[in-house]
Design a protein around this motif. Structure first.
Motif, PDB file in Angstrom:
ATOM      1  N   GLU A 140     110.645  -5.500 -32.506  1.00 26.89           N
ATOM      2  CA  GLU A 140     109.565  -5.603 -31.531  1.00 26.89           C
ATOM      3  C   GLU A 140     108.597  -6.704 -31.945  1.00 26.89           C
ATOM      4  OE1 GLU A 140     108.681  -1.486 -29.360  1.00 26.89           O
ATOM      5  OE2 GLU A 140     108.342  -1.360 -31.516  1.00 26.89           O
ATOM      6  N   THR A 141     108.136  -7.429 -30.973  1.00 27.80           N
ATOM      7  CA  THR A 141     107.240  -8.556 -31.232  1.00 27.80           C
ATOM      8  C   THR A 141     105.870  -8.299 -30.600  1.00 27.80           C
ATOM      9  OG1 THR A 141     107.985  -9.705 -29.243  1.00 27.80           O
ATOM     10  CG2 THR A 141     109.196 -10.147 -31.282  1.00 27.80           C
ATOM     11  N   ALA A 142     104.937  -9.166 -30.942  1.00 24.67           N
ATOM     12  CA  ALA A 142     103.598  -9.205 -30.336  1.00 24.67           C
ATOM     13  C   ALA A 142     102.813  -7.916 -30.528  1.00 24.67           C
ATOM     14  CB  ALA A 142     103.692  -9.538 -28.840  1.00 24.67           C
ATOM     15  N   GLY A 143     103.113  -7.170 -31.580  1.00 25.93           N
ATOM     16  CA  GLY A 143     102.323  -5.974 -31.893  1.00 25.93           C
ATOM     17  C   GLY A 143     102.454  -4.849 -30.877  1.00 25.93           C
ATOM     18  N   LYS A 144     103.614  -4.714 -30.227  1.00 26.18           N
ATOM     19  CA  LYS A 144     103.782  -3.674 -29.202  1.00 26.18           C
ATOM     20  C   LYS A 144     103.650  -2.268 -29.789  1.00 26.18           C
ATOM     21  CE  LYS A 144     106.889  -6.420 -26.244  1.00 26.18           C
ATOM     22  NZ  LYS A 144     107.118  -7.583 -27.123  1.00 26.18           N
ATOM     23  N   ARG A 145     104.199  -2.070 -30.973  1.00 27.16           N
ATOM     24  CA  ARG A 145     104.125  -0.735 -31.592  1.00 27.16           C
ATOM     25  C   ARG A 145     102.677  -0.383 -31.914  1.00 27.16           C
ATOM     26  NH1 ARG A 145     104.272   0.834 -37.004  1.00 27.16           N
ATOM     27  NH2 ARG A 145     104.925   3.009 -37.349  1.00 27.16           N
ATOM     28  N   ARG A 146     101.927  -1.310 -32.442  1.00 24.91           N
ATOM     29  CA  ARG A 146     100.520  -1.066 -32.765  1.00 24.91           C
ATOM     30  C   ARG A 146      99.721  -0.735 -31.499  1.00 24.91           C
ATOM     31  NH1 ARG A 146      98.185   0.763 -36.784  1.00 24.91           N
ATOM     32  NH2 ARG A 146      97.425   2.115 -35.151  1.00 24.91           N
ATOM     33  N   THR A 147     100.039  -1.405 -30.413  1.00 26.00           N
ATOM     34  CA  THR A 147      99.344  -1.148 -29.152  1.00 26.00           C
ATOM     35  C   THR A 147      99.689   0.238 -28.620  1.00 26.00           C
ATOM     36  OG1 THR A 147      99.386  -3.521 -28.657  1.00 26.00           O
ATOM     37  CG2 THR A 147      98.957  -2.012 -26.832  1.00 26.00           C
ATOM     38  N   ARG A 148     100.956   0.646 -28.724  1.00 22.89           N
ATOM     39  CA  ARG A 148     101.341   1.988 -28.285  1.00 22.89           C
ATOM     40  C   ARG A 148     100.587   3.056 -29.069  1.00 22.89           C
ATOM     41  NH1 ARG A 148     106.674   0.192 -28.778  1.00 22.89           N
ATOM     42  NH2 ARG A 148     106.956   1.596 -30.571  1.00 22.89           N
ATOM     43  N   ILE A 149     100.449   2.843 -30.350  1.00 22.05           N
ATOM     44  CA  ILE A 149      99.735   3.814 -31.189  1.00 22.05           C
ATOM     45  C   ILE A 149      98.266   3.887 -30.779  1.00 22.05           C
ATOM     46  CG2 ILE A 149      98.997   4.338 -33.540  1.00 22.05           C
ATOM     47  CD1 ILE A 149     101.585   3.051 -34.532  1.00 22.05           C
ATOM     48  N   ASP A 150      97.652   2.730 -30.549  1.00 22.22           N
ATOM     49  CA  ASP A 150      96.243   2.719 -30.111  1.00 22.22           C
ATOM     50  C   ASP A 150      96.069   3.463 -28.795  1.00 22.22           C
ATOM     51  OD1 ASP A 150      95.606   1.247 -32.338  1.00 22.22           O
ATOM     52  OD2 ASP A 150      95.617  -0.695 -31.308  1.00 22.22           O
ATOM     53  N   LEU A 151      96.987   3.240 -27.854  1.00 21.89           N
ATOM     54  CA  LEU A 151      96.919   3.927 -26.558  1.00 21.89           C
ATOM     55  C   LEU A 151      97.026   5.433 -26.742  1.00 21.89           C
ATOM     56  CD1 LEU A 151      96.930   4.035 -23.476  1.00 21.89           C
ATOM     57  CD2 LEU A 151      99.396   3.560 -23.548  1.00 21.89           C
ATOM     58  N   ALA A 152      97.978   5.881 -27.559  1.00 26.87           N
ATOM     59  CA  ALA A 152      98.161   7.318 -27.774  1.00 26.87           C
ATOM     60  C   ALA A 152      96.950   7.933 -28.464  1.00 26.87           C
ATOM     61  CB  ALA A 152      99.421   7.563 -28.595  1.00 26.87           C
TER      62      ALA A 152
END
Length: 446
Positions: free
Chosen positions: A129-141
């Motif tokens: 995964e690129t562009a910090g997608k995992r970090r963004t998902r965690i922030d949303l959750a």
């Protein structure tokens, strides 16, 4: 060929070792209803709820403080909000999961079959995964979980408000029953004296009938007070999360509703509420979640990379490969989803402003109601003091022989009626205080 034969079973075994098992959890309406109706104020759950707040057990009498602790543990609506919070917390772990790699087997055979002339291949797919997608998902959750947590606080305050209202009604109904009995006793004395006067020809029959009608009305008011007391006790049980029968025999401590409340610094509490009320904080968390969702949609413009290392055994020849796959943002750059996320962020911002404005209006209305109820109670107190003087004056005149006992009984009846009016004014004042506390989400009574 040893490489081809052994890795796949090993990979499958490792993958299956981390799988979770399924455990059935059936629900039975009959069993659930039985447990609910059998729950009492002596149950372990009740004890744990009270002890968890630092209060003593066993409880000698029940009041707003210890019943609020029980309601936060047993109230069904609070339990639902808490379950939603746990679901939101579980979503954080889901958001943090990384995508699993894939494996592809691609054997090829000749006809007639000769395994030495076949081709045996294994290819892997390793997503990155690129562009910090995992970090963004965690922030949303996490922001969604924060909103769910503030919702628990909101529902808990609503539960406390319902409980306080029910306890206030229980207190007022009990005192109204006793005060009405005093009025009934005074009216009974008036009727007895009126009967004597009618028999002696000193009073007319219509006056006597009117007195009996008033006595009947007082008895009906007392019956209403008894009914209201039962309904209030059932409302207490509902707010706490127990059945009405669980309240049978409960000893109440409701002295806080029998006095004129004094409040602290309302303006400071008002300023605090507009920034830290649970619904305001929940709306703020929803806005932060919408920002995280927008960042996620922006990140989706950048394609993920799939690495594809592979191996083939081709008729005795070893072949290694390393490929990569990614989407080409040719036909769209996720602009539609980005625009939708931007619109939702704006919607969340408008909702936050609306929630804060509604909170301000609620506080203003509750404060106006409190001030009006306080003025009304002050007027009722003046009327009671005036009526007490009239009773004292009537008693003094009766002792001096200047009037009869009927005047004293009539004055006592008027005093009982005035006391009931002051009780209603005090109930309005306490109810206004409860509404103000709910609006500020801060206990004010001292």
């Amino acid at each position: 060929m040893r490489f081809v034969r052994f890795p796949l079973p090993l990979v499958v075994a490792v993958a299956l070792s981390g799988c979770a098992g399924y455990s059935a959890l059936p629900l039975s309406p009959g069993t659930s209803a039985y447990r609910f109706t059998r729950r009492t104020l002596e149950d372990r759950e009740v004890r744990d709820a009270v002890v968890a707040t630092g209060q003593r057990w066993p409880v000698s009498s029940w009041n707003l403080k210890n019943l609020t602790a029980v309601g936060r543990r047993l109230n069904p609506e609070v339990a639902v909000a808490r379950a939603q919070l746990e679901s939101a917390k579980a979503a954080i772990a889901t958001a943090a999961e990384r995508p699993n790699p894939g494996v592809t087997l691609s054997p090829q055979f000749t006809a007639p079959f000769k395994w030495m002339l076949g081709t045996y291949g294994i290819d892997f797919d390793i997503p990155i995964e690129t562009a910090g997608k995992r970090r963004t998902r965690i922030d949303l959750a996490r922001e969604q979980a924060a909103s769910a947590g503030f919702h628990v606080a909101e529902v808990s305050w609503q539960m406390r408000g319902k409980l306080r209202k029910a306890l206030l009604e229980l207190s007022v109904a009990g005192r109204r029953e006793a005060m009405t009995q005093r009025a009934i006793d005074s009216q009974a004395q008036v009727i007895e004296m009126m009967n004597q006067r009618v028999a002696a020809g000193e009073a007319s029959r219509p006056d006597f009938v009117q007195s009996r009608l008033l006595l009947t009305q007082l008895k009906m008011q007392q019956a209403d007070a008894v009914r209201q007391k039962g309904e209030a006790q059932a409302a207490v049980a509902e707010a706490v999360g127990l059945s009405a029968r669980a309240m049978d025999g409960a000893v109440w401590s409701l002295s806080e509703f029998e006095k004129v409340p004094e409040v602290g610094d309302i303006e400071a509490a008002r300023h605090q509420a507009l920034q830290h009320r649970s619904d305001v904080l929940a709306a703020l968390a929803d806005y932060a979640a919408s920002e995280a969702a927008l960042r996620g949609e922006v990140a989706k413009q950048y394609p993920d990379i799939h690495l594809g290392p592979g191996y083939q055994w081709d008729a005795g020849t070893h072949k290694w490969s390393l490929g990569s796959t990614f989407n080409l943002p040719v036909f769209n750059q996720n602009q539609g989803s980005i625009g939708e996320a931007e619109a939702k962020r704006w919607e969340a911002a408008v909702k936050f402003t609306a929630v804060q404005a509604a909170a301000s209006a609620e506080v203003d209305k509750a404060l106006a109601s409190w001030r009006g109820a306080r003025a009304k109670y002050s007027t009722a107190g003046e009327l009671v003091a005036s009526q007490e003087k009239q009773v004292q004056s009537a008693e003094a005149l009766a002792q001096g022989g200047e009037t009869d006992r009927l005047a004293v009984a009539s004055a006592s009846l008027e005093q009982a009626t005035t006391d009931l009016a002051r009780l209603d004014a005090q109930a309005e004042l306490q109810a206004a205080l409860g509404s103000l506390e709910d609006a500020l989400q801060t206990p004010l009574s001292r």
